[in-house]
Design an enzyme around this catalytic site. Structure first.
Site, mmCIF file in Angstrom:
data_model
loop_
_atom_site.group_PDB
_atom_site.id
_atom_site.type_symbol
_atom_site.label_atom_id
_atom_site.label_comp_id
_atom_site.label_asym_id
_atom_site.label_seq_id
_atom_site.Cartn_x
_atom_site.Cartn_y
_atom_site.Cartn_z
ATOM 1 C CG ASP A 1 -14.044 -1.354 0.388
ATOM 2 O OD1 ASP A 1 -13.424 -1.700 1.409
ATOM 3 O OD2 ASP A 1 -15.043 -0.606 0.428
ATOM 4 N NE ARG B 1 -3.909 0.859 0.962
ATOM 5 C CZ ARG B 1 -3.855 2.151 0.726
ATOM 6 N NH1 ARG B 1 -3.143 2.602 -0.291
ATOM 7 N NH2 ARG B 1 -4.505 3.003 1.487
#
Ligand code: 1CP
Length: 380
Positions: free
Chosen positions: A98, A60
């Site tokens: 997500d 990330r």
């Protein structure tokens, strides 16, 4: 020491062939989800791919959240990370994505703000704003909008090499409506809930439209290689029984009916966090094979309520439900509490999990203690 070689990850060839997946060597999760006998309870964790893992954070640092979702090599890498770290201990992988990819696919801007979570800068403020959503525009295609998730799923099925089944998922309509109206997370959900009472007709229209996109999306995920799917109604508990019955349950049922009509044998799980009052309706009035429980529900009580509701007409499997904060305790406490949980569920018709997701401050080695404890405690 965590080393993630990004160049190596990006250099992996992407395999989008849905015709020939590697054979599954551990089908414990799938057998349990179908209500078949198992030698022990399978185990996996919500949010098992995520910020508590240093190898995830390493990815990330250089890659924005939705870039990870949209790049098959990256989504595959972070999906497989926990399977690699806890080799032989996890019985399922969940695709890295997500729930907010659906509002995005309906035309809304969604940003992931580091340390804060999702932010939708142009939320739906009034029913007139429904016109901004793109799902009713001519030529709209759920599959086209969300093809990047399908690609990530297909590639991940190959990368998993049949070690464990791959789960797909969606957010449920009420939970997604809450984000779309609030513009992000909320403590009180005052804006989203005021829609339900001020604009019930528009609320039902929005919930129906989200449900139809979600159902199509799950069908596409299964076509792409997802071997089971879960629907996350994370904010169910914000609704009382009456409003859950009106604004959540019918849409959860609608999604399951649509998917089951196409793929009757693919197990479906519903996680309606906080909706302990609705266990009977979830069991009797929907087609979900598995009901996922949060930690506020006693497993034995849930078992007997669900069994009474279906009266032998079908098997309902229960998933859960260790309080995730037990993982902040010491090893002995985690072992004891996990053993007690497994005993309370019994060894059959149970998929072990936490009662909600892993948190960023969890110690990965204490998750290992939980997984090992399930293996020890649930053996028949
Ligand atoms: O910066 C980052 O890396 C963001 C952290 C993060 C991660 C790792 C977010 C932002 N989403 C995810 C991945 C994710 N989200 C998965 C992937 C696979 C896995 O489980 O390992 C899944 C299944 C979800 C689902 C999700 N997103 C839910 C439902 C499950 C739940 O926990 O209730 C919800 C509510 C979201 C919204 C969301 N996305 C991200 C955050 C921080 C949140 C919650 C914010 C809030 O409390 O409102």
């Amino acid at each position: 020491m965590v080393t993630v070689n990004l160049d190596q990850v990006m250099a992996q060839p992407v395999n989008l062939d849905t015709a020939a997946f590697p054979p599954l060597t551990n089908d414990l999760y799938l057998r349990a989800a179908r209500g078949e006998p198992t030698e022990r309870a399978p185990v996996w964790c919500m949010r098992q791919a995520g910020r508590y893992l240093p190898e995830f954070r390493a990815i990330r640092v250089e890659n924005e959240f939705f870039k990870v979702c949209r790049t098959p090599a990256l989504a595959t890498e972070v999906t497989v990370q926990p399977i690699r770290r806890y080799a032989g201990l996890l019985d399922a992988a969940i695709i890295f994505s997500d729930i907010l990819v659906i509002p995005q696919a309906m035309g809304m801007v969604v940003q992931m703000v580091p340390g804060k979570g999702p932010h939708l800068p142009e939320p739906l403020r009034s029913p007139e704003d429904l016109h901004r959503l793109t799902d009713k525009q001519p030529g709209y295609s759920v599959d086209k909008e969300l093809d990047y998730v399908y690609r990530a799923i297909t590639n991940t099925r190959h990368a998993l090499e049949g070690q464990v089944p791959l789960l797909g998922f969606v957010g449920a309509p009420w939970t997604l409506m809450a984000y779309m109206v609030e513009g992000g997370g909320s403590k009180t959900f005052a804006l989203a809930k005021s829609w339900l009472f001020k604009h019930p007709v528009a609320s039902h229209e929005l919930l129906t439209r989200i449900a139809d996109v979600a159902a199509e999306f799950l069908v596409g995920q299964i076509r792409a290689g997802a071997q089971a799917v879960q629907v996350f109604e994370s904010w169910a508990g914000e609704l009382g029984p009456q409003d859950f019955a009106a604004f959540s349950l019918p849409y959860l049922a609608r999604i399951a009916a649509h998917v089951k009509a196409k793929y009757p044998d693919v197990p479906m799980t519903v996680f309606a966090k906080g909706a302990h009052y609705a266990l009977e309706q979830l069991a009797a009035d929907t087609l979900y094979d598995v009901i996922s429980l949060d930690w506020t529900v006693d497993p034995a009580v849930a078992r007997s309520r669900v069994d009474a509701a279906v009266q032998g007409r079908r098997t309902v499997v229960l998933q859960g439900n260790l309080d995730p904060t037990v993982l902040f305790g010491d090893e002995q406490t985690i072992r004891e509490r996990t053993r007690e949980m497994c005993r309370a569920f019994g060894t059959q018709n149970h998929i072990a999990n936490l009662g909600h997701g892993m948190m960023p401050s969890h110690d990965p080695e204490l998750l290992r203690v939980f997984l090992e404890s399930v293996h020890e405690a649930s053996r028949t």
